[in-house]
Design a protein around this motif. Structure first.
Motif, PDB file in Angstrom:
ATOM      1  N   SER A   2      39.674  47.879  50.702  1.00 25.10           N
ATOM      2  CA  SER A   2      39.485  46.431  50.714  1.00 25.10           C
ATOM      3  C   SER A   2      40.133  45.800  51.940  1.00 25.10           C
ATOM      4  CB  SER A   2      40.099  45.834  49.450  1.00 25.10           C
ATOM      5  OG  SER A   2      40.071  44.442  49.506  1.00 25.10           O
ATOM      6  N   ASP A   3      39.513  44.726  52.412  1.00 23.66           N
ATOM      7  CA  ASP A   3      40.083  43.954  53.516  1.00 23.66           C
ATOM      8  C   ASP A   3      41.046  42.888  53.010  1.00 23.66           C
ATOM      9  OD1 ASP A   3      38.594  45.379  55.350  1.00 23.66           O
ATOM     10  OD2 ASP A   3      36.945  43.942  55.346  1.00 23.66           O
ATOM     11  N   ALA A  35      48.056  22.191  52.310  1.00 24.19           N
ATOM     12  CA  ALA A  35      48.024  23.460  51.572  1.00 24.19           C
ATOM     13  C   ALA A  35      46.668  23.654  50.895  1.00 24.19           C
ATOM     14  CB  ALA A  35      49.148  23.490  50.535  1.00 24.19           C
ATOM     15  N   MET A  36      46.115  22.585  50.358  1.00 21.65           N
ATOM     16  CA  MET A  36      44.816  22.691  49.701  1.00 21.65           C
ATOM     17  C   MET A  36      43.696  22.896  50.726  1.00 21.65           C
ATOM     18  SD  MET A  36      45.717  22.840  46.661  1.00 21.65           S
ATOM     19  CE  MET A  36      44.095  23.043  45.992  1.00 21.65           C
ATOM     20  N   ASP A  37      43.830  22.304  51.911  1.00 22.38           N
ATOM     21  CA  ASP A  37      42.854  22.559  52.987  1.00 22.38           C
ATOM     22  C   ASP A  37      42.875  24.040  53.363  1.00 22.38           C
ATOM     23  OD1 ASP A  37      42.023  19.909  53.154  1.00 22.38           O
ATOM     24  OD2 ASP A  37      43.401  19.419  54.807  1.00 22.38           O
ATOM     25  N   LEU A  38      44.074  24.579  53.509  1.00 18.38           N
ATOM     26  CA  LEU A  38      44.221  25.994  53.865  1.00 18.38           C
ATOM     27  C   LEU A  38      43.660  26.886  52.766  1.00 18.38           C
ATOM     28  CD1 LEU A  38      45.332  28.115  55.836  1.00 18.38           C
ATOM     29  CD2 LEU A  38      47.514  27.941  54.631  1.00 18.38           C
ATOM     30  N   ALA A  39      43.975  26.557  51.510  1.00 16.03           N
ATOM     31  CA  ALA A  39      43.459  27.346  50.386  1.00 16.03           C
ATOM     32  C   ALA A  39      41.933  27.288  50.356  1.00 16.03           C
ATOM     33  CB  ALA A  39      44.040  26.827  49.073  1.00 16.03           C
ATOM     34  N   SER A  40      41.382  26.119  50.618  1.00 18.02           N
ATOM     35  CA  SER A  40      39.931  25.964  50.626  1.00 18.02           C
ATOM     36  C   SER A  40      39.303  26.846  51.691  1.00 18.02           C
ATOM     37  CB  SER A  40      39.573  24.489  50.856  1.00 18.02           C
ATOM     38  OG  SER A  40      38.186  24.324  50.904  1.00 18.02           O
ATOM     39  N   ASN A  41      39.895  26.867  52.874  1.00 15.12           N
ATOM     40  CA  ASN A  41      39.364  27.707  53.960  1.00 15.12           C
ATOM     41  C   ASN A  41      39.443  29.182  53.600  1.00 15.12           C
ATOM     42  OD1 ASN A  41      38.870  25.426  55.494  1.00 15.12           O
ATOM     43  ND2 ASN A  41      40.780  25.582  56.647  1.00 15.12           N
ATOM     44  N   GLU A  42      40.568  29.595  53.006  1.00 15.41           N
ATOM     45  CA  GLU A  42      40.724  30.998  52.633  1.00 15.41           C
ATOM     46  C   GLU A  42      39.755  31.382  51.517  1.00 15.41           C
ATOM     47  OE1 GLU A  42      44.873  31.593  51.814  1.00 15.41           O
ATOM     48  OE2 GLU A  42      45.420  31.472  53.924  1.00 15.41           O
ATOM     49  N   LEU A  43      39.543  30.477  50.563  1.00 17.25           N
ATOM     50  CA  LEU A  43      38.604  30.751  49.480  1.00 17.25           C
ATOM     51  C   LEU A  43      37.173  30.834  49.998  1.00 17.25           C
ATOM     52  CD1 LEU A  43      40.168  28.504  46.729  1.00 17.25           C
ATOM     53  CD2 LEU A  43      39.911  30.994  46.627  1.00 17.25           C
ATOM     54  N   GLU A  44      36.870  30.014  50.993  1.00 11.38           N
ATOM     55  CA  GLU A  44      35.528  30.070  51.592  1.00 11.38           C
ATOM     56  C   GLU A  44      35.291  31.425  52.256  1.00 11.38           C
ATOM     57  OE1 GLU A  44      32.678  27.334  54.465  1.00 11.38           O
ATOM     58  OE2 GLU A  44      34.808  26.888  54.334  1.00 11.38           O
ATOM     59  N   ALA A  45      36.306  31.916  52.967  1.00 11.05           N
ATOM     60  CA  ALA A  45      36.185  33.227  53.608  1.00 11.05           C
ATOM     61  C   ALA A  45      36.079  34.329  52.550  1.00 11.05           C
ATOM     62  CB  ALA A  45      37.387  33.480  54.517  1.00 11.05           C
ATOM     63  N   LEU A  46      36.848  34.217  51.491  1.00  7.38           N
ATOM     64  CA  LEU A  46      36.779  35.193  50.403  1.00  7.38           C
ATOM     65  C   LEU A  46      35.399  35.190  49.765  1.00  7.38           C
ATOM     66  CD1 LEU A  46      38.129  37.225  48.468  1.00  7.38           C
ATOM     67  CD2 LEU A  46      38.889  35.248  47.110  1.00  7.38           C
ATOM     68  N   LEU A  47      34.865  34.019  49.545  1.00  8.14           N
ATOM     69  CA  LEU A  47      33.540  33.884  48.938  1.00  8.14           C
ATOM     70  C   LEU A  47      32.474  34.555  49.802  1.00  8.14           C
ATOM     71  CD1 LEU A  47      31.681  32.695  46.767  1.00  8.14           C
ATOM     72  CD2 LEU A  47      31.679  30.558  48.064  1.00  8.14           C
ATOM     73  N   ARG A  48      32.535  34.302  51.101  1.00  4.14           N
ATOM     74  CA  ARG A  48      31.581  34.917  52.026  1.00  4.14           C
ATOM     75  C   ARG A  48      31.673  36.438  51.952  1.00  4.14           C
ATOM     76  NH1 ARG A  48      32.771  31.226  55.674  1.00  4.14           N
ATOM     77  NH2 ARG A  48      34.394  32.480  56.609  1.00  4.14           N
ATOM     78  N   ASN A  53      29.738  41.808  50.257  1.00  2.00           N
ATOM     79  CA  ASN A  53      30.004  43.090  49.595  1.00  2.00           C
ATOM     80  C   ASN A  53      29.063  43.307  48.411  1.00  2.00           C
ATOM     81  OD1 ASN A  53      31.997  43.883  51.361  1.00  2.00           O
ATOM     82  ND2 ASN A  53      33.651  43.009  50.144  1.00  2.00           N
ATOM     83  N   ALA A  54      28.728  42.237  47.691  1.00  2.33           N
ATOM     84  CA  ALA A  54      27.781  42.356  46.585  1.00  2.33           C
ATOM     85  C   ALA A  54      26.415  42.804  47.112  1.00  2.33           C
ATOM     86  CB  ALA A  54      27.663  41.031  45.835  1.00  2.33           C
ATOM     87  N   GLN A  55      25.990  42.226  48.236  1.00  2.73           N
ATOM     88  CA  GLN A  55      24.699  42.616  48.820  1.00  2.73           C
ATOM     89  C   GLN A  55      24.741  44.063  49.314  1.00  2.73           C
ATOM     90  OE1 GLN A  55      24.031  39.620  51.810  1.00  2.73           O
ATOM     91  NE2 GLN A  55      23.132  38.169  50.354  1.00  2.73           N
ATOM     92  N   GLN A  79      26.716  47.877  38.795  1.00  6.21           N
ATOM     93  CA  GLN A  79      27.745  47.133  38.069  1.00  6.21           C
ATOM     94  C   GLN A  79      28.751  46.497  39.029  1.00  6.21           C
ATOM     95  OE1 GLN A  79      29.414  49.771  35.150  1.00  6.21           O
ATOM     96  NE2 GLN A  79      27.596  49.677  33.834  1.00  6.21           N
ATOM     97  N   VAL A  80      29.084  47.204  40.086  1.00  7.51           N
ATOM     98  CA  VAL A  80      29.983  46.646  41.100  1.00  7.51           C
ATOM     99  C   VAL A  80      29.340  45.427  41.748  1.00  7.51           C
ATOM    100  CG1 VAL A  80      31.035  47.066  43.365  1.00  7.51           C
ATOM    101  CG2 VAL A  80      31.218  48.790  41.565  1.00  7.51           C
ATOM    102  N   SER A  81      28.061  45.545  42.059  1.00  9.36           N
ATOM    103  CA  SER A  81      27.345  44.432  42.675  1.00  9.36           C
ATOM    104  C   SER A  81      27.320  43.217  41.753  1.00  9.36           C
ATOM    105  CB  SER A  81      25.919  44.853  43.015  1.00  9.36           C
ATOM    106  OG  SER A  81      25.193  43.769  43.551  1.00  9.36           O
ATOM    107  N   VAL A  82      27.038  43.445  40.482  1.00  8.78           N
ATOM    108  CA  VAL A  82      26.990  42.347  39.509  1.00  8.78           C
ATOM    109  C   VAL A  82      28.379  41.735  39.334  1.00  8.78           C
ATOM    110  CG1 VAL A  82      26.602  41.809  37.068  1.00  8.78           C
ATOM    111  CG2 VAL A  82      24.951  43.193  38.315  1.00  8.78           C
ATOM    112  N   ALA A  83      29.405  42.577  39.265  1.00 10.88           N
ATOM    113  CA  ALA A  83      30.776  42.081  39.105  1.00 10.88           C
ATOM    114  C   ALA A  83      31.207  41.233  40.302  1.00 10.88           C
ATOM    115  CB  ALA A  83      31.742  43.246  38.908  1.00 10.88           C
ATOM    116  N   LEU A  84      30.868  41.690  41.482  1.00  9.77           N
ATOM    117  CA  LEU A  84      31.201  40.909  42.680  1.00  9.77           C
ATOM    118  C   LEU A  84      30.445  39.587  42.700  1.00  9.77           C
ATOM    119  CD1 LEU A  84      31.360  43.650  45.451  1.00  9.77           C
ATOM    120  CD2 LEU A  84      33.216  42.136  44.747  1.00  9.77           C
ATOM    121  N   GLY A  85      29.200  39.615  42.290  1.00 18.22           N
ATOM    122  CA  GLY A  85      28.420  38.376  42.215  1.00 18.22           C
ATOM    123  C   GLY A  85      29.027  37.400  41.224  1.00 18.22           C
ATOM    124  N   GLY A  86      29.438  37.893  40.066  1.00 21.69           N
ATOM    125  CA  GLY A  86      30.078  37.037  39.066  1.00 21.69           C
ATOM    126  C   GLY A  86      31.406  36.492  39.538  1.00 21.69           C
ATOM    127  N   ALA A  87      32.186  37.334  40.188  1.00 25.53           N
ATOM    128  CA  ALA A  87      33.476  36.881  40.725  1.00 25.53           C
ATOM    129  C   ALA A  87      33.256  35.837  41.820  1.00 25.53           C
ATOM    130  CB  ALA A  87      34.267  38.068  41.261  1.00 25.53           C
TER     131      ALA A  87
END
Length: 138
Positions: A2-3, A35-48, A53-55, A79-87
């Motif tokens: 994992s990265d 702090a919330m701006d930073l968290a938002s940016n990090e969550l956006e990168a995580l989401l991407r 990874n799901a694809q 199942q990994v793909s579906v789990a990543l999509g759900g997460a």
């Protein structure tokens, strides 16, 4: 592998002391907003990353199927793909919440400034001490 790695240089938590002076409240609201701006940016990168990874795992499941490997490997990869999509869906909700809290913190800071900045300027410019809040209520 994992990265994902915990970050230590992230946003600082706002102090939760009892200091409610104008400048202290302004600083706490600013820290919270940042702090919330930073968290938002990090969550956006995580989401991407989660979506990518799901694809990839979905594509890997197709490749495994085309290689005619055991069916259990195809199912596990799916199942990994579906789990990543759900997460990713849940991370998106968290990202939206972080953006909302950030906006509310910035709005609260502006409103607080509009309401109390003039009073703070007057109080800060006087040489005499100002009574504590509630002094005149008795």
């Amino acid at each position: 592998m994992s990265d994902l790695a915990p970050t230590t240089g992230g946003g600082a938590a706002a102090r939760t002391d009892g200091d409610n002076r104008y400048k202290a409240v302004q600083q706490k609201l600013k820290t919270l907003g940042q702090a919330m701006d930073l968290a938002s940016n990090e969550l956006e990168a995580l989401l991407r990353g989660m979506r990518q990874n799901a694809q990839r795992s979905e594509g890997l499941a197709v490749d495994i199927a085309n290689a005619e490997l055991d069916r259990k490997f195809i199912e596990m990869t799916n199942q990994v793909s579906v789990a990543l999509g759900g997460a990713a869906v849940e991370v998106k909700k968290l990202h939206e919440t972080a953006q909302e809290v950030s906006g509310l913190a910035h709005d609260a800071r502006r409103k607080h400034a509009r309401l109390y900045e003039g009073l703070d300027t007057i109080r800060s410019g006087r040489r005499e001490r100002t009574p504590k809040p509630g002094f005149f209520a008795h």
